[in-house]
Design an enzyme around this catalytic site. Structure first.
Site, PDB file in Angstrom:
ATOM      1  N   ASP A 214      31.240 116.564  16.136  1.00 27.62           N
ATOM      2  CA  ASP A 214      30.946 116.758  17.647  1.00 27.62           C
ATOM      3  C   ASP A 214      29.542 116.978  17.677  1.00 27.62           C
ATOM      4  O   ASP A 214      29.631 118.181  17.208  1.00 27.62           O
ATOM      5  CB  ASP A 214      32.273 117.614  17.828  1.00 27.62           C
ATOM      6  N   GLU A 273      27.899 112.480  16.859  1.00 26.80           N
ATOM      7  CA  GLU A 273      27.610 112.425  18.778  1.00 26.80           C
ATOM      8  C   GLU A 273      26.807 113.522  19.003  1.00 26.80           C
ATOM      9  O   GLU A 273      27.043 114.467  18.435  1.00 26.80           O
ATOM     10  CB  GLU A 273      29.019 113.542  19.195  1.00 26.80           C
TER      11      GLU A 273
HETATM   12  C1  NOJ Z   1      31.656 116.358  22.473  1.00 25.49           C
HETATM   13  C2  NOJ Z   1      33.321 116.193  23.279  1.00 25.49           C
HETATM   14  O1  NOJ Z   1      33.279 115.087  23.478  1.00 25.49           O
HETATM   15  C3  NOJ Z   1      33.751 116.788  24.246  1.00 25.49           C
HETATM   16  O2  NOJ Z   1      34.557 116.271  25.144  1.00 25.49           O
HETATM   17  C4  NOJ Z   1      33.962 118.312  24.328  1.00 25.49           C
HETATM   18  O3  NOJ Z   1      34.003 118.723  25.511  1.00 25.49           O
HETATM   19  C5  NOJ Z   1      32.812 118.735  23.893  1.00 25.49           C
HETATM   20  N1  NOJ Z   1      31.762 117.958  23.252  1.00 25.49           N
HETATM   21  C6  NOJ Z   1      32.938 119.859  23.373  1.00 25.49           C
HETATM   22  O4  NOJ Z   1      33.069 120.351  22.449  1.00 25.49           O
END
Ligand code: NOJ
Ligand code: CA
Length: 559
Positions: A214, A273
């Site tokens: 993440d 990500e």
């Molecule tokens: C990216 C995640 O995909 C999203 O759902 C989340 O709100 C944020 N990161 C914070 O963790």
């Protein structure tokens, strides 16, 4: 049903299994609810492993299932090495991994290293221990400004809107990139680093095959005083030196993680990500010395347009060569408007765009949604994607052609982005997180015995798994057939463009002769003699209809 031979055919047992995998994202709270409390759970997923096997995917990615108050749908983690009691137990998790592995399906779990939840033992300890304590050093605490420290340290705003700083009882402030309930960790602290290594080993030891990281580009920060203002921050280049985003030293962390991944056989995989500024910066996350793969989100912000698709495909294949990784294709996930809906709206609708420093929702009003057109284009885009070199990430419900759910009242909404009005469209992300319809009849469309945590609209009945499974022309049947054929046709990671004489028709060939043709326009495209070699997709009188894709393959490949 799936027998051992198809499971074997699907499983690539080499260390490179991930390079061209079809990965299915499960948002556990909204997949299947086994105990009828309205929240999807691990036993619910376990009860659907045959469905996953029949779909023909190579791996599942489980969004967070850890103990959490669900302030941000589970991305606010209370304990990284446990299962939320509402979702099951560690024993349930082990059983799920075993059941998926038995069907040749790999398991990827989500790691959320930028922030913990405010209920995490560390944060509770930090609150109790007070200013100057070692416990506060695991987070980012600062004194406020103003005469009595009553103002936040800076005017920075959080991704979900509102100040990025929150004051605690003794007057100090802590930094949160996301919701107030998600305090950012201090990655300069060796204890933080050590603890995540422990978490990676914990899940790897339980048989997990890979990790989705993440906001991988946000972990390290340089908060040396004086801190820039919000306006100054916005203007700073994101070239490795920005105080908050994509700092160069973040890769030291991933180099350490890589050692852990490579201590397993086969090595554990990871996908970042990382919303970063250039393909070159993204390639760093995807390097073999780092996480190994990084998400390419370019199609999430593209229209259904041949030129845009072509340049995104070409750029990302070139970029994959840069990093030595394979590229990743994504049309939908739990953070964006479902692609069937995006494609049924006027260009740009249903997703945010940045104008200057402001995020606005662009395009026409949602009542302009053309469901049929959205479905047609979604089919075309998905078949194109599944024909590309690299891996594809599919989001639960897209295999049913689900549209975004707009019918959620403000009282029923859960997404912090909706309440604070940040970088997501005005309605937030609940519309793509509504529990799946498994049956046209029955309580919560077969999701669970007693209601669903987000309301399901009546039109979900048409998209239910039992309805679509019985219909050879359904989206589900198309996904099953495409994933089945993809395993047969998969080949080396490259493509060659084939000239079509039309700007709105893309055609490419893979090394083994498998070809993909997508007509983005309205006029049919004559396929000539190739019409006879179409193995998937619509052909009408020897032509490819508008807004559709076909796969062409020599008979011997599909045998
Ligand atoms: C990216 C995640 O995909 C999203 O759902 C989340 O709100 C944020 N990161 C914070 O963790
Ligand atoms: Ca449940």
């Amino acid at each position: 049903m799936t027998d051992a031979s198809t499971a074997e055919a699907r499983t690539d047992d080499t260390a490179a299994w991930w390079r061209q995998a079809a990965v299915y994202q499960i948002y556990p709270r909204s997949f299947a609810d086994a105990n009828g409390d309205g929240i999807g759970d691990i036993p619910g997923i376990l009860s659907r492993v045959d469905y996953l096997a029949d779909l023909g995917i190579d791996a599942v990615w489980l969004s967070p299932f850890y103990p959490s108050a669900l302030a941000d749908g589970g991305y606010d983690v209370d304990d990284y090495r446990d299962v939320d009691p509402r979702l099951g137990t560690l024993a349930d998790f082990d059983e799920l991994v075993a059941a998926l592995h038995a069907r040749g399906i790999r398991v990827i779990v989500d790691i959320v290293p930028n922030h913990t939840s405010n209920r995490h033992a560390w944060f509770q300890e930090a609150l109790a221990a007070g200013r100057g304590s070692a416990a506060r050093e695991r987070y980012i605490f600062r004194e406020g400004t103003g005469e009595n420290g009553e103002l936040p340290p800076t005017d920075w705003v959080s991704v979900f809107g509102g100040s990025a700083w929150q004051r605690v009882d003794d007057g100090q402030w802590y930094f949160h990139h996301f919701a107030v309930e998600q305090p950012d960790l201090n990655w300069d602290n060796p204890e933080v680093r050590e603890d995540f290594l422990k978490t990676l080993r914990f899940w790897s030891d339980r048989g997990v095959d890979g990790f989705r990281i993440d906001v991988a580009h946000m972990l390290t920060k340089d908060l040396t005083e004086p801190l820039p203002s919000r306006a100054e921050l916005e203007l700073l280049p994101q070239d490795g030196t920005h105080p908050l985003i994509d700092r160069d030293e973040v890769h030291e962390i991933y180099a350490e993680w890589r050692k852990v991944f490579n201590s397993y056989d086969p090595p554990r995989t990871a996908v970042a990500e990382a919303w970063v500024s250039t393909p070159e910066r993204r390639a760093r996350y995807a390097s073999a010395e780092g996480l190994g793969q990084a998400f390419n989100f370019d199609l999430l912000v593209a229209d259904f347009d041949a030129e845009q698709f072509r340049s995104i495909i070409a750029d990302n294949l070139a970029q994959a060569t840069l990093s030595g990784s394979s590229t990743t294709w994504v049309l939908s996930n739990h953070d964006v408007t479902r692609h069937a809906t995006r494609y049924g709206l006027p260009p740009l609708n249903g997703r945010p765009v940045k104008q200057g420093t402001e995020w606005v929702k662009a395009g026409g009003p949602a009542d302009q949604l053309d469901r049929e057109r959205g479905r047609r284009r979604a089919h075309a885009a998905t078949l194109l994607l599944l024909g590309l070199p690299g891996s594809t990430y599919l989001y639960q419900g897209e295999e049913l052609g689900l549209h975004e759910v707009a019918e959620i009242s403000p009282e029923q909404r859960q997404d912090p982005a909706f309440f604070r009005g940040g970088e997501f469209d005005g309605l937030g992300r609940d519309g793509c997180r509504v529990p799946l319809p498994w049956t046209a009849e029955g309580s919560s469309f077969g999701f669970g015995a007693d209601g669903a945590h987000l309301p399901q609209p009546s039109w979900f009945a048409e998209y239910a798994v039992d309805v679509e499974a019985a219909d050879p022309s359904s989206t589900l049947s198309l996904y099953r057939e495409a994933l089945r054929l993809r395993h047969r046709l998969q080949t080396a990671e490259s493509l060659e463009w084939v000239e079509t004489g039309r700007v709105d028709v893309l055609r490419f060939a893979r090394p083994n002769g498998w070809q993909v043709v997508t007509n983005f326009g309205a006029e049919p495209f004559d396929l000539g003699a190739d019409a006879d070699a179409v193995v998937l997709g619509p052909v009408d009188g020897g032509a490819l209809p508008g807004e559709s894709t076909v796969w062409i393959a020599p008979q011997e490949l599909i045998g």
